[in-house]
Design a protein around this motif. Structure first.
Motif, mmCIF file in Angstrom:
data_model
loop_
_atom_site.group_PDB
_atom_site.id
_atom_site.type_symbol
_atom_site.label_atom_id
_atom_site.label_comp_id
_atom_site.label_asym_id
_atom_site.label_seq_id
_atom_site.Cartn_x
_atom_site.Cartn_y
_atom_site.Cartn_z
ATOM 1 N N ASP A 126 0.804 -1.598 -0.100
ATOM 2 C CA ASP A 126 -0.155 -0.196 -0.245
ATOM 3 C C ASP A 126 0.658 1.410 -0.674
ATOM 4 O OD1 ASP A 126 -2.292 1.996 0.572
ATOM 5 O OD2 ASP A 126 -2.598 1.310 2.004
ATOM 6 N N LYS A 127 0.536 2.701 -0.615
ATOM 7 C CA LYS A 127 1.104 4.092 -0.999
ATOM 8 C C LYS A 127 0.327 4.092 -0.432
ATOM 9 C CE LYS A 127 4.776 1.804 -2.662
ATOM 10 N NZ LYS A 127 6.578 2.204 -2.442
ATOM 11 N N PRO A 128 0.177 4.325 0.857
ATOM 12 C CA PRO A 128 -0.781 5.121 1.795
ATOM 13 C C PRO A 128 -1.313 6.894 0.893
ATOM 14 C CG PRO A 128 0.352 5.160 3.304
ATOM 15 C CD PRO A 128 0.618 4.286 1.941
ATOM 16 N N ASP A 129 0.203 7.123 0.669
ATOM 17 C CA ASP A 129 0.334 8.614 0.518
ATOM 18 C C ASP A 129 -0.023 9.123 -0.405
ATOM 19 O OD1 ASP A 129 2.505 7.427 -0.016
ATOM 20 O OD2 ASP A 129 3.595 8.965 -0.215
ATOM 21 N N ARG A 130 -0.309 8.329 -1.812
ATOM 22 C CA ARG A 130 -0.610 8.305 -3.050
ATOM 23 C C ARG A 130 -1.474 7.448 -3.505
ATOM 24 N NH1 ARG A 130 4.209 8.511 -6.361
ATOM 25 N NH2 ARG A 130 2.826 9.663 -8.082
ATOM 26 N N GLU A 131 -2.513 6.805 -2.349
ATOM 27 C CA GLU A 131 -3.304 6.250 -2.489
ATOM 28 C C GLU A 131 -3.751 5.468 -3.783
ATOM 29 O OE1 GLU A 131 -7.361 8.358 -1.074
ATOM 30 O OE2 GLU A 131 -6.061 9.942 -2.198
ATOM 31 N N TYR A 132 -2.261 4.344 -3.715
ATOM 32 C CA TYR A 132 -2.780 3.119 -5.237
ATOM 33 C C TYR A 132 -1.746 2.128 -3.787
ATOM 34 C CZ TYR A 132 2.492 4.196 -6.030
ATOM 35 O OH TYR A 132 3.812 4.059 -6.008
ATOM 36 N N LEU A 133 -1.918 0.514 -4.435
ATOM 37 C CA LEU A 133 -1.665 -0.572 -3.967
ATOM 38 C C LEU A 133 -0.780 -0.966 -5.019
ATOM 39 C CD1 LEU A 133 -4.694 -3.319 -3.055
ATOM 40 C CD2 LEU A 133 -3.130 -1.314 -1.700
ATOM 41 N N LEU A 134 0.399 -1.162 -4.867
ATOM 42 C CA LEU A 134 1.431 -1.979 -5.864
ATOM 43 C C LEU A 134 0.789 -3.188 -5.596
ATOM 44 C CD1 LEU A 134 4.037 -2.286 -7.226
ATOM 45 C CD2 LEU A 134 5.823 -2.040 -6.290
ATOM 46 N N VAL A 135 1.157 -3.940 -6.677
ATOM 47 C CA VAL A 135 0.827 -5.373 -7.138
ATOM 48 C C VAL A 135 1.838 -6.734 -7.555
ATOM 49 C CG1 VAL A 135 -1.103 -7.494 -7.086
ATOM 50 C CG2 VAL A 135 -1.820 -5.385 -6.293
ATOM 51 N N GLU A 136 2.632 -7.276 -7.007
ATOM 52 C CA GLU A 136 3.755 -7.527 -7.602
ATOM 53 C C GLU A 136 3.267 -9.472 -8.085
ATOM 54 O OE1 GLU A 136 6.880 -7.121 -5.571
ATOM 55 O OE2 GLU A 136 7.234 -5.164 -5.618
#
Length: 178
Positions: free
Chosen positions: A32-42
């Motif tokens: 989770d990248k809460p400051d940018r509001e996205y998930l990085l899914v690998e």
């Protein structure tokens, strides 16, 4: 030179990389990248010729560059797209995941499968050469991938701007300041 028993060392081999096409993947990490509001899914490929490709590449190189990366925004303007992503996860993993039951714990996505269609695109490297990268173009259920119910995207070519050379530049004498 240090003494090494070379008969026990396998030779390095040329790797064939997954290219444009459809793949059934397993989610191996979600951040989770809460400051940018996205998930990085690998993801890593879970079936077929390239099964476990990224994990094997990481084991041999120590780098995680070969994982397929998917970025999913959950900003207010992107929530319908994020809901579509959750719906695809639900249809891809019946009985293991539900969109309506998703409580925001992104770690519950680890281990789930999903179908991805990869495309390739050219980009300009720092040294000016043209490189080729593989990117996720579409997500879908693994069943659609297995059935071949997808279109492989065409290579996205880099558009290079045309710059004029001094010989190609025409100047009107009236425009000159002298």
């Amino acid at each position: 030179m240090k003494q090494i028993n070379w008969k026990d060392i396998d030779e390095a081999k040329d790797y064939e990389y997954p290219g444009a096409g459809g793949y059934v993947c397993r989610i191996v990490k979600v951040e989770d990248k809460p400051d940018r509001e996205y998930l990085l899914v690998e993801m890593d490929i879970a079936e077929g010729e390239f099964k476990g490709f990224a994990e094997a590449a990481e084991a041999s190189t120590g780098n995680d560059w070969s994982y397929i990366r998917l970025y999913r925004s959950y900003k207010e303007k992107a929530r319908r797209m994020f809901a579509a992503f959750l719906g695809t996860l639900e249809r891809s993993n019946p009985g293991k995941f539900t969109k309506n039951g998703f409580d925001g714990d992104e770690q519950k996505m680890v281990g789930l499968t999903i179908g991805v269609v990869l495309g390739q695109e050219e980009y300009e490297k720092k040294d000016g050469d043209i490189g080729l990268r593989t990117v996720v173009k579409k997500i879908m259920t693994p069943d659609k991938i297995r059935k071949g119910d997808f279109t492989v995207p065409e290579l996205k070519k880099l558009v290079v701007s045309q710059q004029t050379t001094p010989e190609e530049t025409t100047v009107n004498d009236a425009d000159l300041p002298f």
